[in-house]
Design a protein around this motif. Sequence first.
Motif, PDB file in Angstrom:
ATOM      1  N   LEU A  72       0.336  -6.754   6.706  1.00  0.00           N
ATOM      2  CA  LEU A  72      -1.112  -6.616   6.557  1.00  0.00           C
ATOM      3  C   LEU A  72      -1.648  -7.705   5.630  1.00  0.00           C
ATOM      4  CD1 LEU A  72      -1.509  -2.768   6.015  1.00  0.00           C
ATOM      5  CD2 LEU A  72      -2.229  -4.057   8.025  1.00  0.00           C
ATOM      6  N   ASN A  73      -2.851  -8.206   5.941  1.00  0.00           N
ATOM      7  CA  ASN A  73      -3.534  -9.164   5.061  1.00  0.00           C
ATOM      8  C   ASN A  73      -2.695 -10.392   4.752  1.00  0.00           C
ATOM      9  OD1 ASN A  73      -5.879  -7.704   4.894  1.00  0.00           O
ATOM     10  ND2 ASN A  73      -5.316  -6.651   3.010  1.00  0.00           N
ATOM     11  N   LYS A  74      -1.934 -10.853   5.711  1.00  0.00           N
ATOM     12  CA  LYS A  74      -1.138 -12.060   5.528  1.00  0.00           C
ATOM     13  C   LYS A  74      -2.017 -13.298   5.750  1.00  0.00           C
ATOM     14  CE  LYS A  74       3.061 -10.475   4.785  1.00  0.00           C
ATOM     15  NZ  LYS A  74       3.868 -10.855   3.611  1.00  0.00           N
ATOM     16  N   SER A  75      -1.616 -14.411   5.164  1.00  0.00           N
ATOM     17  CA  SER A  75      -2.387 -15.641   5.324  1.00  0.00           C
ATOM     18  C   SER A  75      -1.487 -16.781   5.780  1.00  0.00           C
ATOM     19  CB  SER A  75      -3.072 -16.030   4.013  1.00  0.00           C
ATOM     20  OG  SER A  75      -2.127 -16.508   3.080  1.00  0.00           O
ATOM     21  N   MET A 216       0.833  -3.669  -6.696  1.00  0.00           N
ATOM     22  CA  MET A 216       0.206  -3.781  -5.383  1.00  0.00           C
ATOM     23  C   MET A 216      -1.197  -4.351  -5.551  1.00  0.00           C
ATOM     24  SD  MET A 216      -0.579  -0.897  -2.415  1.00  0.00           S
ATOM     25  CE  MET A 216       1.137  -0.775  -1.889  1.00  0.00           C
ATOM     26  N   SER A 217      -1.562  -5.306  -4.709  1.00  0.00           N
ATOM     27  CA  SER A 217      -2.856  -5.960  -4.841  1.00  0.00           C
ATOM     28  C   SER A 217      -3.981  -5.044  -4.374  1.00  0.00           C
ATOM     29  CB  SER A 217      -2.884  -7.252  -4.019  1.00  0.00           C
ATOM     30  OG  SER A 217      -2.881  -6.967  -2.634  1.00  0.00           O
ATOM     31  N   ASP A 218      -5.186  -5.274  -4.914  1.00  0.00           N
ATOM     32  CA  ASP A 218      -6.348  -4.466  -4.544  1.00  0.00           C
ATOM     33  C   ASP A 218      -6.661  -4.593  -3.058  1.00  0.00           C
ATOM     34  OD1 ASP A 218      -6.639  -3.593  -7.132  1.00  0.00           O
ATOM     35  OD2 ASP A 218      -8.184  -5.072  -7.654  1.00  0.00           O
ATOM     36  N   ASP A 219      -6.589  -5.822  -2.511  1.00  0.00           N
ATOM     37  CA  ASP A 219      -6.920  -6.030  -1.104  1.00  0.00           C
ATOM     38  C   ASP A 219      -5.955  -5.280  -0.198  1.00  0.00           C
ATOM     39  OD1 ASP A 219      -9.070  -7.607  -1.725  1.00  0.00           O
ATOM     40  OD2 ASP A 219      -8.042  -9.508  -1.385  1.00  0.00           O
ATOM     41  N   TYR A 220      -4.675  -5.326  -0.535  1.00  0.00           N
ATOM     42  CA  TYR A 220      -3.670  -4.650   0.279  1.00  0.00           C
ATOM     43  C   TYR A 220      -3.868  -3.139   0.211  1.00  0.00           C
ATOM     44  CZ  TYR A 220       0.930  -4.062   2.481  1.00  0.00           C
ATOM     45  OH  TYR A 220       1.956  -3.754   3.342  1.00  0.00           O
ATOM     46  N   SER A 221      -4.125  -2.632  -0.995  1.00  0.00           N
ATOM     47  CA  SER A 221      -4.333  -1.200  -1.165  1.00  0.00           C
ATOM     48  C   SER A 221      -5.567  -0.724  -0.398  1.00  0.00           C
ATOM     49  CB  SER A 221      -4.479  -0.859  -2.651  1.00  0.00           C
ATOM     50  OG  SER A 221      -4.725   0.514  -2.839  1.00  0.00           O
ATOM     51  N   ARG A 225      -5.664   2.074   2.602  1.00  0.00           N
ATOM     52  CA  ARG A 225      -6.506   3.271   2.523  1.00  0.00           C
ATOM     53  C   ARG A 225      -7.448   3.360   3.718  1.00  0.00           C
ATOM     54  NH1 ARG A 225      -7.360   1.581  -2.761  1.00  0.00           N
ATOM     55  NH2 ARG A 225      -9.606   1.415  -2.428  1.00  0.00           N
ATOM     56  N   ARG A 226      -8.035   2.233   4.067  1.00  0.00           N
ATOM     57  CA  ARG A 226      -8.981   2.227   5.184  1.00  0.00           C
ATOM     58  C   ARG A 226      -8.308   2.644   6.489  1.00  0.00           C
ATOM     59  NH1 ARG A 226      -9.993  -2.736   5.155  1.00  0.00           N
ATOM     60  NH2 ARG A 226      -8.869  -3.384   7.018  1.00  0.00           N
ATOM     61  N   LEU A 302       3.075   6.821   8.002  1.00  0.00           N
ATOM     62  CA  LEU A 302       4.073   7.602   7.285  1.00  0.00           C
ATOM     63  C   LEU A 302       4.558   6.874   6.039  1.00  0.00           C
ATOM     64  CD1 LEU A 302       5.472  10.351   7.616  1.00  0.00           C
ATOM     65  CD2 LEU A 302       7.396   9.133   8.655  1.00  0.00           C
ATOM     66  N   ILE A 303       4.737   5.551   6.122  1.00  0.00           N
ATOM     67  CA  ILE A 303       5.155   4.774   4.944  1.00  0.00           C
ATOM     68  C   ILE A 303       4.059   4.805   3.883  1.00  0.00           C
ATOM     69  CG2 ILE A 303       5.840   2.505   4.101  1.00  0.00           C
ATOM     70  CD1 ILE A 303       7.897   3.949   5.845  1.00  0.00           C
ATOM     71  N   PHE A 304       2.791   4.693   4.324  1.00  0.00           N
ATOM     72  CA  PHE A 304       1.698   4.803   3.356  1.00  0.00           C
ATOM     73  C   PHE A 304       1.700   6.180   2.713  1.00  0.00           C
ATOM     74  CE2 PHE A 304      -2.685   6.246   2.491  1.00  0.00           C
ATOM     75  CZ  PHE A 304      -2.965   5.408   1.429  1.00  0.00           C
ATOM     76  N   TYR A 305       1.948   7.216   3.498  1.00  0.00           N
ATOM     77  CA  TYR A 305       1.993   8.574   2.943  1.00  0.00           C
ATOM     78  C   TYR A 305       3.069   8.667   1.864  1.00  0.00           C
ATOM     79  CZ  TYR A 305       2.796  13.601   2.580  1.00  0.00           C
ATOM     80  OH  TYR A 305       2.957  14.874   2.098  1.00  0.00           O
ATOM     81  N   MET A 306       4.220   8.062   2.094  1.00  0.00           N
ATOM     82  CA  MET A 306       5.292   8.079   1.088  1.00  0.00           C
ATOM     83  C   MET A 306       4.808   7.462  -0.223  1.00  0.00           C
ATOM     84  SD  MET A 306       8.678   6.960   3.247  1.00  0.00           S
ATOM     85  CE  MET A 306       9.388   8.021   4.514  1.00  0.00           C
ATOM     86  N   TYR A 307       4.068   6.356  -0.105  1.00  0.00           N
ATOM     87  CA  TYR A 307       3.564   5.673  -1.302  1.00  0.00           C
ATOM     88  C   TYR A 307       2.451   6.493  -1.949  1.00  0.00           C
ATOM     89  CZ  TYR A 307       1.497   2.040  -4.241  1.00  0.00           C
ATOM     90  OH  TYR A 307       0.990   1.333  -5.313  1.00  0.00           O
ATOM     91  N   TRP A 308       1.485   6.917  -1.160  1.00  0.00           N
ATOM     92  CA  TRP A 308       0.327   7.665  -1.663  1.00  0.00           C
ATOM     93  C   TRP A 308       0.762   8.980  -2.300  1.00  0.00           C
ATOM     94  CZ3 TRP A 308      -1.639  12.444  -0.102  1.00  0.00           C
ATOM     95  CH2 TRP A 308      -2.922  12.753  -0.552  1.00  0.00           C
TER      96      TRP A 308
END
Length: 328
Positions: A72-75, A216-221, A225-226, A302-308
């Motif tokens: 996500l959010n790669k450049s 974790m960066s704000d943009d990634y977070s 969340r979105r 599911l991975i986000f849920y683990m982190y959240w």
Amino acid sequence: MKYAYENLSPDQFETLVTLICQELLGISVQGFATGPDGGRDARFEGTAQLHPSISDPWKGRVVIQAKHTNGLNKSFTESEFYSATSKTSVVADEIPRITSLKNSGELDHYMLFSNRRLTGNGESEIRRAISSTCGVPSGSIYLCGVEQIELWLKRFRSIPEIAGIDPIDSPLIVSPEDIAEIVAAFAQHRDGMVSILDDPPTPRVDLATKNRLNGMSDDYSKALRRKYLKDTEQIREFLAAPENDELLSAYESAVDEFELRIIAHRKDYQSFDQVMDYLIDLLFERDPILRQRQHKRQTRALIFYMYWNCDIGAKGDDSVEADETLAS
């Protein structure tokens, strides 16, 4: 309308790029095929319809590359993709191929597409590097990032349907069968895991604190969340259902494995953004079920849920250890 390009398979992304190029160059753009050196590209020969303009179109042989990332959010300017000093980046790996095709007369123009963000400065720097190294005129090189892909899809509105991609805001259709398949797939790889199925619950720290502790960066977070915050309650309720005790045990075993891997590899990454991408890549590489298109978004949720849910990553009670890790 935005799309979840990170959830596409490489083949789907290549199809998307081919369809865009058929609009820009012509219907005779040939889709992606594996070359003798293992590289994949699409090709066009003739006079372009629209690119770079109707009044001054490209003429000759065009080689098209598509580079998909699960992140996500790669450049374009991240070192893994391009760095002026790196000899192992994606662009560095492509330069010998571009040079060879140019020298053999098989390439007059070059196009590189990726589902990464591309800034004006980054575009100029990478284009100059390819031009000076490969002998391709700067005006014959086109780099296309996710922002421009979005513009092309707004102009060529039939492409998303033909390519079979869905809007990023599509609701997650959760069924016990879908989630069970994902969690069961995690459980298939439990050999060597530390299995602690009765861990006491850990109170959730607020997300801003957790992000600071983990780096974790704000943009990634915000992106996570979105995309996935609305799914966390559904996942929690599913895992808490009494009939899913065995799946909950499998989930906890997966958490234990991830924690061990994070500890082992945390020093290899500067941010927890990269740790999350590492876990996703690991899952997609090792399990054919998870890398299927219909399961990729659910896996990310599911991975986000683990982190959240504070199942993975540093928590408030180990902030000292986390700070020491981030400082090292």
